[in-house]
Design an enzyme around this catalytic site. Structure first.
Site, short mmCIF file in Angstrom:
data_model
loop_
_atom_site.label_atom_id
_atom_site.label_comp_id
_atom_site.label_asym_id
_atom_site.label_seq_id
_atom_site.Cartn_x
_atom_site.Cartn_y
_atom_site.Cartn_z
CG HIS A 420 -9.27 -7.60 -7.02
ND1 HIS A 420 -10.09 -7.04 -7.66
CD2 HIS A 420 -8.82 -5.84 -7.77
CE1 HIS A 420 -10.55 -6.05 -8.56
NE2 HIS A 420 -9.74 -5.12 -8.49
NE ARG A 583 0.38 1.92 -6.51
CZ ARG A 583 0.11 1.02 -5.78
NH1 ARG A 583 0.54 -0.01 -4.46
NH2 ARG A 583 -0.44 0.59 -6.51
CB CYS A 796 0.48 4.08 1.52
SG CYS A 796 1.05 3.59 0.80
C1 PEP Z 1 1.05 -2.19 -0.23
O1 PEP Z 1 2.03 -3.16 -0.76
O2 PEP Z 1 0.77 -1.38 1.22
C2 PEP Z 1 0.54 -1.10 -0.92
C3 PEP Z 1 0.02 0.44 -0.27
O3 PEP Z 1 -0.55 -0.91 -2.07
P1 PEP Z 1 -0.86 -2.39 -3.05
O4 PEP Z 1 -1.87 -3.30 -2.09
O5 PEP Z 1 -1.08 -1.47 -3.98
O6 PEP Z 1 0.08 -3.60 -3.66
MG MG Z 2 1.60 -3.06 -2.93
#
Ligand code: PEP
Ligand code: MG
Length: 848
Positions: A420, A583, A796
């Site tokens: 995080h 998303r 992404c």
């Molecule tokens: C991922 O899992 O690569 C993503 C972009 O989503 P998050 O990092 O929010 O889980």
């Molecule tokens: Mg993810």
């Protein structure tokens, strides 16, 4: 004779020399010779011969010396493939012996002859005979020095120049093959079998009659890259002595602080400036030139690329291209994409000292100083007082986002590159170090204890260097960001080269503005949950989560709707018609619930519920493995009203933003999908909401629905899962986590050890695992395209800002990558490099 020819080559314009066989210095000297610069006669010995010398081969050094005529004096310098790999120091004045000394007494005077001989005996004693350097302390006389040598070795000082040279070559060859030297250069990227070449050059005597001396000159500032003549010259000196001590050294250009070469030897100075121009235009590079004046005559002994910071590198490349000396493509290729991070953030000034108090993972680049704080509340209080602070946490929770906003930098004891703290810090452009497990955090006592026993308390000043992964004591000197005209020009040239698009991961208007500033082609991931952490929204969100009945949940969501709608209107307006991919809600709901007693009490008050009921509800929602539990599309299937509210907010915002006449086609993305039916269920609901909003508003709009591929099953079944999807976006953070079965939040604890022992070549959350996760990407992309040719494919996850991963996506024909806004320029440059490499463009060979 053949053997001799193979053992060495005189450096002439046409000698068959290569960097791969003779090293960079030999090749560069040849280029200087071709430019007709006054380089003393030089001979290059290839790697192969040096390697054999280390193993005992007695090369015919007499034959080599005969190239230079009768009783020459020479120097030997290392010539490895890359100057950064180091090598043994230069040895000067080889050939000095009693006879030569007598001769030099006649021509140069006794003092100069003594100094030249003494220097050679001392260097030979220390580096070749391996005697203790201290033995010469307090022995200024040549006779004493020779005597000390004989005492210590029981031999007279070698008088035969060929013998001297052979011993020098052997000691340098063996020093290169020693374990310490090998480990040091391997740490700088040298292969295990990197070779060493040597160059033997006729001495230009910097000691002797007339104006004699040595110096180093360059024509740009190594930190900024701006034109500036820097360096030093010292009369009656050799080698780099002028740089070692200030005493007696002259400035190069006129300077109020003291005498200069420009005033004392204007002709030699003018010749040097001309030499800089020749190097710039013909070698197409800014060079640092080592020179010697011998009785007023200039000799160029050597030249290397000016060692430079990244910001200087960008300026130099752009200015060379603007002057038409190199092409724009070459300027783009000359800059390592990840070096741009150094220009976008403040950096610790490399010239200052560093007192390191902790070391972890470099999670978000740049540096900032501030007072230590140990809670988000303290960070906010600090910001309110206008005091810079550094937030230290064991690991950050979603509710720390406000503290992170208030802090100048973040340090966490736990976590990895996709935890995080790391993801949020990169998004905000905050310097961040995570996984600093060598410090002990005592939150209750509000102290940090370093592993060398120092205790730091709240309010003490520290600096976080997110580029090197270090925490430093105190507020250190910084270099400001350098997002200037040169930076913009380079990015514009990169963009003109085409290739894959680059979007930004942006959740807030501030992120979106940064994304635009850095030239993103749109938003590739808006993590909507990040919009729920403002205090007022968090309470409503908690009401939603606590609602037992669907009707109560809908009532709570009604309150969130206008807030979300405003968020999206804001993003659409800032992005001015560029694509925005939103998303739907992803994280486990319990992340929005408090974790400690005071938080639970505050929540009970806000919701007007007894503490016991709040505690019980939190318990019932807790999961053993929340990252694999009730999150992502599973929430959307079980609590469809959440996604329905979000879809409505998106469509109403589309209508609103469309009123200005700009066409907005929102992209809606479903997270954590693993089965086709999940997509169908969500699609039906979203379509119904779209129809309702069209009906209610009378406005027409389009939208695109896409799927995040974050589970191995989604990649394998991308054909049917992608059936209803206009686009697929690989979420490689979760996909890496699930492919390895490796927690992205806990892996930091052992990642260092795993990489060090070679279990993983790199942290797979940082550099895409091309073999495993990469194969899933290729399979997914291929199966989706087979089903639906026009499907848009992107990535992404955090890898979207990593140059190696970008090259992979480019060659796999992806449509775009999306990364945090501050990494957009890095990604843009990496795409340009990939495009140029695909077109087989390279500029390794200089044209001289
Ligand atoms: C991922 O899992 O690569 C993503 C972009 O989503 P998050 O990092 O929010 O889980
Ligand atoms: Mg993810």
């Amino acid at each position: 004779m053949d053997q001799e020819l193979a053992d060495f080559h005189e450096i002439t314009p046409t000698a068959p020399l290569t960097v791969g066989e003779h090293g960079g210095r030999a090749k560069c000297l040849q280029r200087l010779v071709r430019l007709d610069l006054p380089v003393p006669q030089t001979v290059a010995i290839p790697f192969e011969t040096v390697h054999r010398i280390a193993a005992g081969y007695r090369m015919d050094t007499g034959a080599l010396l005969s190239v230079f005529g009768k009783s020459p004096m020479v120097s030997v310098r290392p010539s490895s493939e890359d100057p950064d790999w180091g090598g043994p120091g230069a040895i000067l004045n080889i050939g000095m012996n009693d006879a030569k000394h007598a001769q030099l007494v006649e021509t140069q005077g006794k003092e100069a002859a003594d100094r030249l001989y003494r220097r050679f005996v001392q260097t030979f004693a220390i580096h070749v005979a391996r005697l203790d350097p201290d033995m010469f302390d307090g022995q200024p006389d040549l006779a004493d020095v020779l005597h000390a040598y004989e005492e210590e070795t029981d031999e007279t000082f070698p008088q035969d120049p060929a013998q001297q040279l052979l011993q020098v070559l052997r000691s340098m060859a063996r020093a290169w093959e020693g374990t310490t030297a090998r480990l040091l250069r391997q740490a700088k990227g040298a292969p295990a079998d990197a070779g060493l070449g040597l160059v033997v050059q006729r001495m230009a005597l910097g000691i002797g009659g007339g104006e004699s001396g040595s110096g180093v000159i360059q024509f740009v500032n190594a930190t900024t890259g701006k034109p500036q003549i820097t360096g030093r010259y010292m009369s009656q000196s050799q080698g780099r002595a002028a740089l070692d001590g200030d005493q007696g050294a002259l400035f190069l250009t006129r300077d109020p602080r003291g005498p200069s070469l420009e005033e004392q030897c204007p002709e030699a100075f003018a010749e040097l400036v001309n030499c800089g121009d020749i190097c710039r235009t013909r070698l197409r590079e800014e060079m640092q030139v080592e020179f010697t004046l011998e009785a007023g005559k200039l000799h160029i002994l050597d030249a290397v690329r000016v060692p430079r910071t990244a910001r200087a590198g960008v300026r130099i490349a752009v200015k060379l291209a603007e002057a038409g000396i190199i092409s724009r493509e070459e300027a783009v290729l000359r800059i390592e994409p990840r070096a741009l991070a150094e220009l976008m953030h403040s950096q610790v000034d490399p010239r200052g000292t560093r007192d390191r108090i902790a070391h972890g993972i470099a999670a978000s680049p740049g540096a900032a100083s501030g007072k230590l704080v140990f809670s988000s509340a303290a960070a906010q209080a600090s910001a309110a007082r206008d005091e810079a602070c550094v937030l230290v946490r064991r690991e950050t929770q979603p509710e720390d986002i406000r503290g992170m906003h208030a802090a100048k930098a973040v340090l966490t004891v736990r976590g990895g590159v996709t935890s995080h703290a790391a993801v949020i810090a990169r998004g905000l452009g905050l310097p961040c170090v995570v996984g600093a497990s060598d410090i002990t955090l005592k939150s209750r006592d509000k102290v940090l204890v370093t592993n060398d026993g120092r205790t730091l308390k709240e309010g003490d000043f520290v600096t976080i260097d997110g580029s090197s992964g270090e925490a430093l004591l105190g507020a250190v000197e910084m270099l400001p960001p350098a997002v200037d005209d040169c930076f913009s020009a380079l990015l514009q040239w990169a963009e003109n080269l085409g290739g894959m698009k680059v979007r930004a991961n942006a959740d807030t208007p501030a992120d979106a503005r940064t994304a635009r500033r850095f030239g993103a082609d749109g938003i590739g991931l808006c993590r909507t949950e990040h919009m729920f952490f403002e205090v007022d929204r968090l309470t409503v969100m908690r009401e939603t989560i606590f609602a037992d009945e669907e009707t109560d949940r809908r009532a709570a969501l009604e309150q969130l709707l206008p807030m979300q709608r405003d968020d999206f209107v804001g993003l659409f307006e800032i992005m001015e018609g560029l694509p925005v991919c939103i998303r739907l809600f992803d994280p486990p709901l319990h992340e929005f619930l408090p974790h400690d007693r005071s938080g639970i009490r505050a929540m009970a008050e806000a919701l007007d519920l007894p503490i016991s009921q709040v505690t019980r509800r939190i318990e019932t929602m807790s999961e053993f493995n929340p990252m694999l539990g009730m999150r992502g599309v599973r929430l959307g299937v079980l609590f469809p009203e959440i996604y329905e509210m979000q879809a409505r907010a998106i469509f109403e915002a589309t209508v609103e933003a469309g009123k200005s006449g700009r066409l907005v086609v929102p992209e809606i993305m479903i997270p954590l999908v693993s089965a086709m039916r999940e997509v169908e269920l969500v699609k039906n609901n979203v379509d119904a909401i779209a129809a309702a909003v069209r009906n209610e508003t009378g406005a027409e709009f389009d939208y695109k629905l896409g799927v995040m591929v974050e589970t191995p099953r989604a990649a394998l079944r991308a054909g049917d899962i992608g059936h209803h999807a206009a686009f697929l976006s690989f979420g490689t953070n979760d996909l890496t986590q699930m492919t390895y079965g490796l927690s992205r939040d806990d892996a930091g604890r052992f990642m260092g050890a795993y990489v060090q022992q070679g279990v993983y070549p790199e942290d797979p959350f940082h550099t895409l695992d091309l073999d495993g996760v990469g194969e899933l990407l290729l399979i997914g992309a291929q199966r989706a395209r087979e089903e639906r040719k026009e499907v848009v494919i992107s990535l992404c996850g955090e890898h979207g800002g990593n140059p190696e991963s970008i090259e992979f996506c480019h060659s796999a024909g992806f449509d775009y990558v999306s990364c945090s806004p501050f990494r957009v320029p890095i990604a843009r440059l990496a795409v340009a490099h990939a495009a140029l490499r695909e077109a087989h463009m390279s500029f390794d060979e200089l044209d001289e």
